[in-house]
Scaffold this active site. Sequence first.
Site, short mmCIF file in Angstrom:
data_model
loop_
_atom_site.label_atom_id
_atom_site.label_comp_id
_atom_site.label_asym_id
_atom_site.label_seq_id
_atom_site.Cartn_x
_atom_site.Cartn_y
_atom_site.Cartn_z
N ASP A 118 0.82 -1.22 0.00
CA ASP A 118 0.00 0.00 0.00
C ASP A 118 0.85 1.27 0.00
O ASP A 118 2.03 1.25 0.39
CB ASP A 118 -0.87 0.05 1.26
CG ASP A 118 -1.99 -0.98 1.23
OD1 ASP A 118 -1.96 -1.87 0.36
OD2 ASP A 118 -2.90 -0.88 2.09
N HIS A 143 3.82 -2.25 3.06
CA HIS A 143 3.85 -0.92 2.45
C HIS A 143 5.12 -0.77 1.62
O HIS A 143 6.21 -0.98 2.16
CB HIS A 143 3.78 0.16 3.53
CG HIS A 143 2.48 0.13 4.29
ND1 HIS A 143 2.25 -0.76 5.31
CD2 HIS A 143 1.33 0.84 4.13
CE1 HIS A 143 1.01 -0.59 5.76
NE2 HIS A 143 0.43 0.38 5.07
ZN ZN Z 1 -2.59 3.05 3.28
#
Ligand code: ZN
Length: 469
Positions: A292, A434
């Site tokens: 993400d 991430h």
């Molecule tokens: Zn996020």
Amino acid sequence: MNNLENPKQRRWLIISLISTIIVLLGTIIYFTKTENLSGVKNILAKADSSASHSISEEESNFPGISIVSDISNDELSPYALQYPKTTNDEFNQHVMNYINDSKDSYLKVIKYMKDNSNSDSLINELNITFETYQFDENYYSFVFTKRQSLHNAETETKMKTILFNSVTEEIVPIQHVLSNDIRNLETFLTYIRSVLSENEDLASKTDKAKIKDFLVTDWETVTNFAIDKENLVVYFDEGTIAPKDSGTISLNISMSFLNPILATEFQKEMIDQSENIQVIDDKRKRVALTFDDGPHPTVTKQILSHLDKYDAKATFFMLGNRIQYYPEVAVEVRNRGHEIGNHTWSHPVLPKLSMDKIMYEFNSTEEMIETTLGQKSSVFRPPYGAITDAIEAAIPRKSVNWTVDTMDWKYRNASQPITAIKKQIHNNAVILMHDIHQSTADGLPAVLEFLSNEGYEFVTVSELIPFIK
Ligand code: ZN
């Protein structure tokens, strides 16, 4: 023809209006001047106090639970208390103790004030209301809100909650929900601390020093919480993690997010009942790696080359404003065959925005994806996993959160992702990472090595959707 145009009738109307006003004025003057006024007031008070106290009971929407209302209109010490009553004596006793303690201490203070000063005229108030939340047919949460104001002072609000298992007839503490494992409590509190510091609104309301002192790893820290089908809500009284006048702070944490640290009965029932990931009995072992908040000019590229070594396909939930900066990185992700997800333009907490702004967050990102990649996104992930049914219905993509949070955004060291994954891995897991932290790229080879040795196939989120109910 209008009657008032007749001069005779008009005069009559004016006269009757004037006489009504005179009579009214006379009445008002009489009552203000009369010496009997205090007497009248006393009689009213007496009448009031004879009928001042009432207890009534009525059915509720929940079978086996009725609502009791205990109301006093006493002039000096009025109160209105509402509480649930079940067929279980122990539960009822627990509730009655709380209600009676609240009432007694309120009345005691007022009596003391009355005996020690001439404070008859001061306004006091005690109000208890409650709400009921249902997790399944066994578990009910009762959330009491007590508002008390003494001596004209500011109203003080205090919460109390009860989680009740209606089958075993037990009151269930947070220990039980978190599998009686103090490490689970630590994970739970770590998440709460991070939300409190990262959410701007909450960060401005709360007090860092108080949070540090209050949120200690002790079961007593989490006394007030409720569970419904989707969320666990935790409540903090004013003055605990925020200044005294801040009101109650409540946090909603999705049950699917908590899944790995919940006791099995809460996990199972969640899978049975809600629209979360359902583990299908299938011999193939699959996981979906998700990245993400990118793209990132250096980290994303490193992640792509690690994935290639294992021929692993992943899903990248990109932010519109980052694609705008690094379009060539987004193109590279697409060219290597990975799935592209929409993660909004600017990473806001969606439920706090108007529907217009929410759609703007989605649509502007979608346009950016289309102009950069010549294709649409195939899935959506709300920032922080925060979404409501209404938002889910409005967004024209399947919204997919995660079942394993590596917490790589918090603990920025290369061993963090693999440590978290080893603890929480299960078939059809959606793993959250991430692609904006160097430590995540550094830790990825160990993750790929471990999961492929365990026999997992790396698939995109869309490939897992058939296994998501
Ligand atoms: Zn996020």
